[in-house]
Motif scaffolding. Structure first.
Motif, PDB file in Angstrom:
ATOM      1  N   PHE A 226       0.835  -1.209   0.000  1.00 54.05           N
ATOM      2  CA  PHE A 226       0.000   0.000   0.000  1.00 54.05           C
ATOM      3  C   PHE A 226       0.869   1.258   0.000  1.00 54.05           C
ATOM      4  O   PHE A 226       0.499   2.272  -0.587  1.00 54.05           O
ATOM      5  CB  PHE A 226      -0.964  -0.016   1.191  1.00 54.05           C
ATOM      6  CG  PHE A 226      -1.965  -1.150   1.125  1.00 54.05           C
ATOM      7  CD1 PHE A 226      -2.539  -1.522  -0.085  1.00 54.05           C
ATOM      8  CD2 PHE A 226      -2.317  -1.850   2.272  1.00 54.05           C
ATOM      9  CE1 PHE A 226      -3.454  -2.568  -0.157  1.00 54.05           C
ATOM     10  CE2 PHE A 226      -3.236  -2.900   2.212  1.00 54.05           C
ATOM     11  CZ  PHE A 226      -3.804  -3.266   1.002  1.00 54.05           C
ATOM     12  N   ARG A 227       2.053   1.187   0.629  1.00 61.12           N
ATOM     13  CA  ARG A 227       2.975   2.336   0.564  1.00 61.12           C
ATOM     14  C   ARG A 227       3.420   2.570  -0.889  1.00 61.12           C
ATOM     15  O   ARG A 227       3.517   3.709  -1.349  1.00 61.12           O
ATOM     16  CB  ARG A 227       4.208   2.088   1.422  1.00 61.12           C
ATOM     17  CG  ARG A 227       4.005   2.429   2.868  1.00 61.12           C
ATOM     18  CD  ARG A 227       5.356   2.685   3.547  1.00 61.12           C
ATOM     19  NE  ARG A 227       5.252   2.595   4.988  1.00 61.12           N
ATOM     20  CZ  ARG A 227       4.622   3.482   5.749  1.00 61.12           C
ATOM     21  NH1 ARG A 227       4.048   4.539   5.201  1.00 61.12           N
ATOM     22  NH2 ARG A 227       4.561   3.318   7.054  1.00 61.12           N
ATOM     23  N   ARG A 228       3.709   1.463  -1.572  1.00 64.85           N
ATOM     24  CA  ARG A 228       4.093   1.592  -2.997  1.00 64.85           C
ATOM     25  C   ARG A 228       2.945   2.223  -3.775  1.00 64.85           C
ATOM     26  O   ARG A 228       3.156   3.068  -4.658  1.00 64.85           O
ATOM     27  CB  ARG A 228       4.380   0.209  -3.598  1.00 64.85           C
ATOM     28  CG  ARG A 228       5.780  -0.296  -3.357  1.00 64.85           C
ATOM     29  CD  ARG A 228       5.932  -1.713  -3.885  1.00 64.85           C
ATOM     30  NE  ARG A 228       5.886  -1.803  -5.351  1.00 64.85           N
ATOM     31  CZ  ARG A 228       5.858  -2.949  -6.031  1.00 64.85           C
ATOM     32  NH1 ARG A 228       5.874  -4.103  -5.369  1.00 64.85           N
ATOM     33  NH2 ARG A 228       5.835  -2.950  -7.339  1.00 64.85           N
ATOM     34  N   ALA A 229       1.708   1.793  -3.460  1.00 67.36           N
ATOM     35  CA  ALA A 229       0.548   2.334  -4.177  1.00 67.36           C
ATOM     36  C   ALA A 229       0.413   3.829  -3.925  1.00 67.36           C
ATOM     37  O   ALA A 229       0.163   4.610  -4.860  1.00 67.36           O
ATOM     38  CB  ALA A 229      -0.722   1.605  -3.746  1.00 67.36           C
ATOM     39  N   HIS A 233       0.666   6.739  -6.571  1.00 71.42           N
ATOM     40  CA  HIS A 233      -0.618   7.426  -6.779  1.00 71.42           C
ATOM     41  C   HIS A 233      -0.975   8.203  -5.521  1.00 71.42           C
ATOM     42  O   HIS A 233      -1.874   7.820  -4.779  1.00 71.42           O
ATOM     43  CB  HIS A 233      -1.725   6.415  -7.097  1.00 71.42           C
ATOM     44  CG  HIS A 233      -1.403   5.537  -8.273  1.00 71.42           C
ATOM     45  ND1 HIS A 233      -1.731   5.874  -9.563  1.00 71.42           N
ATOM     46  CD2 HIS A 233      -0.734   4.343  -8.338  1.00 71.42           C
ATOM     47  CE1 HIS A 233      -1.303   4.918 -10.381  1.00 71.42           C
ATOM     48  NE2 HIS A 233      -0.688   3.993  -9.671  1.00 71.42           N
ATOM     49  N   PRO A 234      -0.256   9.334  -5.281  1.00 70.99           N
ATOM     50  CA  PRO A 234      -0.442  10.052  -4.018  1.00 70.99           C
ATOM     51  C   PRO A 234      -1.868  10.577  -3.828  1.00 70.99           C
ATOM     52  O   PRO A 234      -2.262  10.848  -2.693  1.00 70.99           O
ATOM     53  CB  PRO A 234       0.558  11.203  -4.087  1.00 70.99           C
ATOM     54  CG  PRO A 234       1.208  11.142  -5.417  1.00 70.99           C
ATOM     55  CD  PRO A 234       0.762   9.923  -6.145  1.00 70.99           C
ATOM     56  N   ASP A 235      -2.631  10.719  -4.902  1.00 68.15           N
ATOM     57  CA  ASP A 235      -3.984  11.254  -4.771  1.00 68.15           C
ATOM     58  C   ASP A 235      -5.044  10.173  -4.912  1.00 68.15           C
ATOM     59  O   ASP A 235      -6.189  10.462  -5.267  1.00 68.15           O
ATOM     60  CB  ASP A 235      -4.227  12.357  -5.804  1.00 68.15           C
ATOM     61  CG  ASP A 235      -3.396  13.584  -5.481  1.00 68.15           C
ATOM     62  OD1 ASP A 235      -3.106  13.794  -4.284  1.00 68.15           O
ATOM     63  OD2 ASP A 235      -3.026  14.317  -6.413  1.00 68.15           O
ATOM     64  N   ASN A 241      -6.648   4.825   1.898  1.00 72.37           N
ATOM     65  CA  ASN A 241      -7.555   4.107   2.803  1.00 72.37           C
ATOM     66  C   ASN A 241      -6.966   2.754   3.196  1.00 72.37           C
ATOM     67  O   ASN A 241      -6.959   2.382   4.376  1.00 72.37           O
ATOM     68  CB  ASN A 241      -8.905   3.900   2.122  1.00 72.37           C
ATOM     69  CG  ASN A 241      -9.834   3.029   2.952  1.00 72.37           C
ATOM     70  OD1 ASN A 241     -10.417   3.494   3.928  1.00 72.37           O
ATOM     71  ND2 ASN A 241      -9.948   1.751   2.589  1.00 72.37           N
ATOM     72  N   ASP A 242      -6.466   2.026   2.197  1.00 73.99           N
ATOM     73  CA  ASP A 242      -5.948   0.689   2.477  1.00 73.99           C
ATOM     74  C   ASP A 242      -4.679   0.768   3.327  1.00 73.99           C
ATOM     75  O   ASP A 242      -4.469  -0.057   4.221  1.00 73.99           O
ATOM     76  CB  ASP A 242      -5.685  -0.065   1.158  1.00 73.99           C
ATOM     77  CG  ASP A 242      -6.996  -0.508   0.500  1.00 73.99           C
ATOM     78  OD1 ASP A 242      -8.066  -0.144   1.019  1.00 73.99           O
ATOM     79  OD2 ASP A 242      -6.934  -1.211  -0.524  1.00 73.99           O
ATOM     80  N   LEU A 243      -3.839   1.788   3.048  1.00 75.16           N
ATOM     81  CA  LEU A 243      -2.640   1.974   3.871  1.00 75.16           C
ATOM     82  C   LEU A 243      -3.050   2.249   5.319  1.00 75.16           C
ATOM     83  O   LEU A 243      -2.489   1.663   6.257  1.00 75.16           O
ATOM     84  CB  LEU A 243      -1.791   3.126   3.316  1.00 75.16           C
ATOM     85  CG  LEU A 243      -0.529   3.456   4.122  1.00 75.16           C
ATOM     86  CD1 LEU A 243       0.410   2.247   4.167  1.00 75.16           C
ATOM     87  CD2 LEU A 243       0.196   4.670   3.555  1.00 75.16           C
ATOM     88  N   ALA A 244      -4.044   3.121   5.491  1.00 75.95           N
ATOM     89  CA  ALA A 244      -4.506   3.452   6.840  1.00 75.95           C
ATOM     90  C   ALA A 244      -5.034   2.207   7.547  1.00 75.95           C
ATOM     91  O   ALA A 244      -4.715   1.949   8.712  1.00 75.95           O
ATOM     92  CB  ALA A 244      -5.602   4.524   6.768  1.00 75.95           C
ATOM     93  N   PHE A 245      -5.817   1.435   6.829  1.00 70.10           N
ATOM     94  CA  PHE A 245      -6.410   0.228   7.414  1.00 70.10           C
ATOM     95  C   PHE A 245      -5.330  -0.749   7.877  1.00 70.10           C
ATOM     96  O   PHE A 245      -5.381  -1.287   8.992  1.00 70.10           O
ATOM     97  CB  PHE A 245      -7.317  -0.433   6.367  1.00 70.10           C
ATOM     98  CG  PHE A 245      -8.064  -1.629   6.877  1.00 70.10           C
ATOM     99  CD1 PHE A 245      -9.368  -1.510   7.334  1.00 70.10           C
ATOM    100  CD2 PHE A 245      -7.467  -2.881   6.895  1.00 70.10           C
ATOM    101  CE1 PHE A 245     -10.062  -2.615   7.808  1.00 70.10           C
ATOM    102  CE2 PHE A 245      -8.154  -3.996   7.363  1.00 70.10           C
ATOM    103  CZ  PHE A 245      -9.452  -3.857   7.817  1.00 70.10           C
ATOM    104  N   SER A 265      -9.585  14.096   2.853  1.00 65.41           N
ATOM    105  CA  SER A 265      -9.461  15.444   2.290  1.00 65.41           C
ATOM    106  C   SER A 265      -9.571  15.433   0.773  1.00 65.41           C
ATOM    107  O   SER A 265      -9.779  16.467   0.158  1.00 65.41           O
ATOM    108  CB  SER A 265      -8.119  16.062   2.708  1.00 65.41           C
ATOM    109  OG  SER A 265      -7.067  15.448   1.973  1.00 65.41           O
ATOM    110  N   LEU A 266      -9.409  14.242   0.168  1.00 59.08           N
ATOM    111  CA  LEU A 266      -9.448  14.181  -1.300  1.00 59.08           C
ATOM    112  C   LEU A 266     -10.873  14.224  -1.832  1.00 59.08           C
ATOM    113  O   LEU A 266     -11.097  14.470  -3.015  1.00 59.08           O
ATOM    114  CB  LEU A 266      -8.766  12.890  -1.789  1.00 59.08           C
ATOM    115  CG  LEU A 266      -7.263  12.834  -1.558  1.00 59.08           C
ATOM    116  CD1 LEU A 266      -6.737  11.430  -1.820  1.00 59.08           C
ATOM    117  CD2 LEU A 266      -6.544  13.842  -2.449  1.00 59.08           C
TER     118      LEU A 266
END
Lengths: 288, 132
Positions: A226-229, A233-235, A241-245, A265-266
């Protein structure tokens, strides 16, 4: 028509290790599928495939169900581009191709599945496992006439982790998602990882890799994916969401909340999912 | 007695607040590859909705075509949205690869014999096309 051999293609190839199953009447579909599955190391008898693909009243098998049955039996199945050079490239890469031909004329069709296992450019012919014949050859030009009548339909069934040589990005992503739906997220990990070697920035593939790592219980690997994602794709709200989860699942609430708030915020259509994630971060038991 | 009643009501009210208090928010979840692909592609979205509506029809048609109910159910479940939509549209017109037998009309036989020899077809095992 193949005017000249594609560059880099060997003059001959033959995948002699492809197993052969002689077909029963009308059942070239199950037999051909058992052959390509066998070549991928998946041992299934044609009889076991009959209830998965054969349509009694049509006395045959339909192409979409051939693809679906490949997945059901644990293979990564997808169509190959409808061109002879793509077909030959797959065979040269070690992937037998299951093809649909109309051996007859459009007004008296004789639809037939067989497996292309080789070719010889000097003799301008293909090598096939077909019907009740373990090894037969067909002139390239005859093959092209009979194959064109099916819009040059061909598919491969590969061991998860292998990709067709000629695969394009969007159909590969769709096939990977279909594989995940049929075989579960954890099983799809090798498929996503292989596709990412070719298309390292693809958002869906990165999320698929993270989801499959998470499903397999490897939360740290999920966070990496998810960090790679997010880096690529920073936006992307789904990536954040998946990184946060996943961070929250590791107990890293502060980083998790920051990622979820960025996602919130997006704006956009993922807000509800992001809010649920944020609530679960707030509800998580505080670490001592 | 009165005291007991009051206590009961208190318990009841407290219990209902407790219920409110622990009411779960919607389950948080990962967003999967499939959702992202579907959302990015309006065409896929339409295929998804169409497939939802059409899967029962595809299953019914498969049963009419001689497939048992349990098999038909599993087969429809194994289809992607695109595959389900393709079957819904064309289940009776899609080519069914099956090597059917051609009606043995002598005219058809002669035509196919010639086209076999010319290399446009490959119906008969004994023909060898003329190489050009």
């Amino acid at each position: 028509m193949l005017r000249e051999a594609p560059a880099g293609l060997p003059r001959q190839a033959e995948l002699a290790a492809t197993p052969f199953f002689p077909q029963e009447r009308y059942q070239c579909g199950p037999a051909a599928l058992a052959m390509t599955l066998g070549a991928a190391g998946i041992d299934v008898a044609p009889e076991a495939l009959v209830p998965q693909v054969y349509v009694p009243e049509r006395e045959g098998s339909l192409p979409p169900e051939m693809l679906a049955a490949g997945r059901r039996n644990g293979a990564f199945s997808m169509t190959v581009p409808p061109r002879l050079d793509a077909l030959l490239a797959e065979v040269a890469a070690g992937n037998p191709v299951l093809v649909l031909q109309n051996l007859s004329l459009p007004w008296v069709p004789l639809w037939h599945y067989s497996v292309v296992i080789g070719y010889d450019l000097d003799r301008t012919e293909l090598v096939l496992r077909s019907g009740t014949t373990a090894r037969t050859t067909m002139a390239l030009s005859t093959f092209e006439h009979t194959w064109a009548r099916s819009q040059s339909w061909g598919m491969v069934t590969l061991a998860p982790g292998r990709l067709p040589r000629t695969a394009q990005e969007a159909p590969t992503v769709a096939a990977a998602v279909a594989f995940e739906q049929a075989n579960g997220a954890a099983a799809a990990r090798r498929v996503y990882a292989a596709a990412l070697e070719r298309w390292p920035q693809d958002l869906a593939l990165l999320l698929g890799l993270g989801n499959s790592a998470y499903a397999a219980g490897n939360v740290a690997a999920a966070v990496d994916a998810f960090r790679r994602a997010v880096a690529a794709h920073p936006d992307s709200a789904p990536a954040l969401n998946d990184l946060a989860f996943a961070l929250n699942a590791m107990g890293r609430r502060r980083e998790a909340r920051a990622a979820a708030q960025k996602a919130l915020s997006l704006g956009g259509p993922w807000q509800e999912a992001v809010r649920d994630t944020l609530r679960s971060i707030d509800a998580a038991p505080r670490r001592r | 007695m009165r005291h007991t009643m009051k206590r009961l009501i208190t318990y009841f009210v407290a219990a209902s607040f407790a219920c409110l208090g622990v009411m779960q928010p919607a389950q948080a979840a990962l967003i999967g590859a499939g959702q992202v692909v579907a959302a990015a592609d309006a065409q896929q979205n339409r295929a998804h909705i169409a497939a939802l509506l059409e899967r029962p029809a595809v299953q019914a048609r498969l049963q009419e075509l001689g497939i048992g109910k349990a098999d038909a159910q599993q087969r429809v479940a194994a289809l992607t949205d695109d595959e389900a939509a393709a079957l819904a549209d064309k289940i009776d017109s899609l080519p069914a690869g099956g090597d059917g037998v051609i009606g043995a009309l002598i005219f058809v036989f002669l035509v196919l014999l010639v086209t076999d020899i010319l290399g446009f077809t490959k119906v008969f095992p004994f023909t060898h096309p003329v190489r050009r």
